[in-house]
Design a protein around this motif. Structure first.
Motif, PDB file in Angstrom:
ATOM      1  N   VAL A 124      14.986  -1.592  -6.854  1.00  0.00           N
ATOM      2  CA  VAL A 124      14.590  -0.588  -7.517  1.00  0.00           C
ATOM      3  C   VAL A 124      15.676   0.726  -7.421  1.00  0.00           C
ATOM      4  N   ASP A 125      16.423   1.096  -8.473  1.00  0.00           N
ATOM      5  CA  ASP A 125      17.344   2.260  -8.296  1.00  0.00           C
ATOM      6  C   ASP A 125      16.699   3.259  -7.570  1.00  0.00           C
ATOM      7  N   GLU A 126      15.578   4.002  -8.205  1.00  0.00           N
ATOM      8  CA  GLU A 126      14.994   5.029  -7.646  1.00  0.00           C
ATOM      9  C   GLU A 126      13.718   4.716  -6.988  1.00  0.00           C
ATOM     10  N   MET A 127      13.249   5.457  -6.373  1.00  0.00           N
ATOM     11  CA  MET A 127      11.827   5.194  -5.852  1.00  0.00           C
ATOM     12  C   MET A 127      10.499   6.256  -5.619  1.00  0.00           C
ATOM     13  N   SER A 128       9.662   5.955  -6.569  1.00  0.00           N
ATOM     14  CA  SER A 128       8.413   6.724  -6.242  1.00  0.00           C
ATOM     15  C   SER A 128       7.338   5.932  -5.806  1.00  0.00           C
ATOM     16  N   SER A 129       6.385   6.251  -5.036  1.00  0.00           N
ATOM     17  CA  SER A 129       5.665   5.356  -4.401  1.00  0.00           C
ATOM     18  C   SER A 129       4.390   4.936  -5.504  1.00  0.00           C
ATOM     19  N   LYS A 130       4.178   5.680  -6.549  1.00  0.00           N
ATOM     20  CA  LYS A 130       3.337   5.105  -7.564  1.00  0.00           C
ATOM     21  C   LYS A 130       4.084   4.166  -8.381  1.00  0.00           C
ATOM     22  N   VAL A 131       5.233   4.156  -8.975  1.00  0.00           N
ATOM     23  CA  VAL A 131       6.055   3.171  -9.586  1.00  0.00           C
ATOM     24  C   VAL A 131       6.436   1.941  -8.720  1.00  0.00           C
ATOM     25  N   CYS A 132       6.951   2.184  -7.428  1.00  0.00           N
ATOM     26  CA  CYS A 132       7.104   1.052  -6.824  1.00  0.00           C
ATOM     27  C   CYS A 132       5.725   0.027  -6.170  1.00  0.00           C
ATOM     28  N   ARG A 133       4.693   0.686  -6.259  1.00  0.00           N
ATOM     29  CA  ARG A 133       3.310   0.151  -5.980  1.00  0.00           C
ATOM     30  C   ARG A 133       3.091  -0.653  -7.386  1.00  0.00           C
ATOM     31  N   GLU A 134       3.234  -0.134  -8.569  1.00  0.00           N
ATOM     32  CA  GLU A 134       3.145  -1.025  -9.898  1.00  0.00           C
ATOM     33  C   GLU A 134       4.153  -2.032 -10.059  1.00  0.00           C
ATOM     34  N   ILE A 135       5.332  -1.952  -9.388  1.00  0.00           N
ATOM     35  CA  ILE A 135       6.291  -2.817  -9.737  1.00  0.00           C
ATOM     36  C   ILE A 135       5.930  -4.124  -8.736  1.00  0.00           C
ATOM     37  N   ARG A 136       5.503  -3.667  -7.389  1.00  0.00           N
ATOM     38  CA  ARG A 136       5.144  -4.823  -6.497  1.00  0.00           C
ATOM     39  C   ARG A 136       4.029  -5.336  -6.985  1.00  0.00           C
ATOM     40  N   ASP A 137       2.873  -4.877  -7.620  1.00  0.00           N
ATOM     41  CA  ASP A 137       1.879  -5.517  -8.159  1.00  0.00           C
ATOM     42  C   ASP A 137       1.979  -6.311  -9.413  1.00  0.00           C
ATOM     43  N   CYS A 138       2.944  -5.799 -10.222  1.00  0.00           N
ATOM     44  CA  CYS A 138       3.192  -6.775 -11.245  1.00  0.00           C
ATOM     45  C   CYS A 138       3.948  -8.065 -10.765  1.00  0.00           C
ATOM     46  N   VAL A 139       4.902  -7.991 -10.001  1.00  0.00           N
ATOM     47  CA  VAL A 139       5.899  -9.195  -9.383  1.00  0.00           C
ATOM     48  C   VAL A 139       4.920 -10.042  -8.501  1.00  0.00           C
ATOM     49  N   HIS A 140       4.014  -9.433  -7.849  1.00  0.00           N
ATOM     50  CA  HIS A 140       3.128 -10.192  -7.211  1.00  0.00           C
ATOM     51  C   HIS A 140       2.072 -11.176  -8.114  1.00  0.00           C
ATOM     52  N   SER A 141       1.692 -10.292  -9.046  1.00  0.00           N
ATOM     53  CA  SER A 141       0.893 -11.094  -9.948  1.00  0.00           C
ATOM     54  C   SER A 141       1.894 -12.074 -10.719  1.00  0.00           C
ATOM     55  N   GLY A 142       3.017 -11.838 -11.340  1.00  0.00           N
ATOM     56  CA  GLY A 142       3.855 -12.770 -11.848  1.00  0.00           C
ATOM     57  C   GLY A 142       4.073 -14.086 -11.132  1.00  0.00           C
ATOM     58  N   ILE A 143       4.240 -13.938  -9.665  1.00  0.00           N
ATOM     59  CA  ILE A 143       4.599 -14.888  -8.915  1.00  0.00           C
ATOM     60  C   ILE A 143       3.430 -15.860  -8.632  1.00  0.00           C
ATOM     61  N   ARG A 144       2.214 -15.314  -8.611  1.00  0.00           N
ATOM     62  CA  ARG A 144       1.077 -16.076  -8.291  1.00  0.00           C
ATOM     63  C   ARG A 144       0.640 -17.048  -9.761  1.00  0.00           C
ATOM     64  N   SER A 145       0.940 -16.098 -10.932  1.00  0.00           N
ATOM     65  CA  SER A 145       1.022 -16.858 -12.238  1.00  0.00           C
ATOM     66  C   SER A 145       1.787 -17.996 -12.382  1.00  0.00           C
ATOM     67  N   ALA A 146       2.969 -17.711 -12.147  1.00  0.00           N
ATOM     68  CA  ALA A 146       4.135 -18.678 -12.160  1.00  0.00           C
ATOM     69  C   ALA A 146       3.813 -19.937 -11.304  1.00  0.00           C
ATOM     70  N   CYS A 147       3.431 -19.507  -9.929  1.00  0.00           N
ATOM     71  CA  CYS A 147       2.940 -20.688  -9.052  1.00  0.00           C
ATOM     72  C   CYS A 147       1.778 -21.596  -9.581  1.00  0.00           C
ATOM     73  N   GLY A 148       0.772 -20.773 -10.513  1.00  0.00           N
ATOM     74  CA  GLY A 148      -0.087 -21.569 -10.960  1.00  0.00           C
ATOM     75  C   GLY A 148       0.273 -22.327 -12.097  1.00  0.00           C
ATOM     76  N   ILE A 149       1.169 -22.087 -13.010  1.00  0.00           N
ATOM     77  CA  ILE A 149       1.650 -22.814 -14.233  1.00  0.00           C
ATOM     78  C   ILE A 149       2.399 -23.827 -13.666  1.00  0.00           C
ATOM     79  N   LEU A 150       3.215 -23.864 -12.568  1.00  0.00           N
ATOM     80  CA  LEU A 150       4.072 -24.849 -11.902  1.00  0.00           C
ATOM     81  C   LEU A 150       3.369 -25.544 -10.900  1.00  0.00           C
ATOM     82  N   LYS A 151       2.161 -25.362 -10.714  1.00  0.00           N
ATOM     83  CA  LYS A 151       1.430 -26.217  -9.840  1.00  0.00           C
ATOM     84  C   LYS A 151       2.004 -26.239  -8.272  1.00  0.00           C
ATOM     85  N   TYR A 152       2.579 -25.045  -8.082  1.00  0.00           N
ATOM     86  CA  TYR A 152       3.113 -24.817  -6.497  1.00  0.00           C
ATOM     87  C   TYR A 152       1.809 -24.108  -5.753  1.00  0.00           C
ATOM     88  N   GLN A 153       1.841 -24.380  -4.476  1.00  0.00           N
ATOM     89  CA  GLN A 153       0.744 -23.791  -3.461  1.00  0.00           C
ATOM     90  C   GLN A 153       1.257 -22.287  -3.199  1.00  0.00           C
TER      91      GLN A 153
END
Length: 153
Positions: A124-153
């Motif tokens: 992240v180029d610039e940091m604010s705690s609210k945006v970093c939290r949103e980014i982290r949550d989106c990426v975490h959700s995306g990784i969980r979704s991708a693992c589910g689709i790909l059948k990874y544990q």
């Protein structure tokens, strides 16, 4: 034929292979993008800002996870994603199979994801705690979704 083009698009979206990036029928298939050489990757994520390293407990990032994550972030859960490919003079700033720069639609912050094979760098180029939290949550959700689709544990 067995499939109409619309059926094929729906199937590819459902398995995380493509992202719907506009209402006008524009799609992105991350796995078909060109690969950025490792020597060039550093210029996209070694700028000022903050980086987060995402590692897998299995030692390397499972095959297909990065591209599926990118498709998830761009499409979002209901195709109303807050993420967009960062553009500069009507061209993508960084759009490769292993490195992509996003911009959150409601901010000016740049977020670069880099697949380094054994880990993913989230920069992240610039940091604010609210945006970093949103980014982290989106990426975490995306990784969980991708693992589910790909059948990874």
């Amino acid at each position: 034929g067995l499939f109409t083009p619309q059926d094929l698009v729906k199937l590819l979206v459902s398995v995380g292979a493509i992202a719907t990036i506009s209402d006008g029928g524009v799609y992105l298939m991350p796995a078909l993008l060109p690969h950025l050489d490792s020597g060039q990757v550093s210029k996209y994520h070694e700028r000022g800002g903050t980086s987060l390293i995402i590692r897998s407990t299995q030692g390397c990032i499972p095959s297909g996870l990065f591209c599926c994550l990118v498709a998830h972030l761009l499409s979002g859960p209901t195709n109303q994603s807050p993420w967009k490919v960062c553009m500069k003079r009507d061209k993508p700033l960084c759009l490769y199979r292993n490195c992509i720069t996003f911009q959150l639609k409601h901010t000016t912050e740049l977020v670069t994801l880099v697949d380094m094979f054994s880990y993913i760098v989230l920069h992240v180029d610039e940091m604010s705690s609210k945006v970093c939290r949103e980014i982290r949550d989106c990426v975490h959700s995306g990784i969980r979704s991708a693992c589910g689709i790909l059948k990874y544990q």
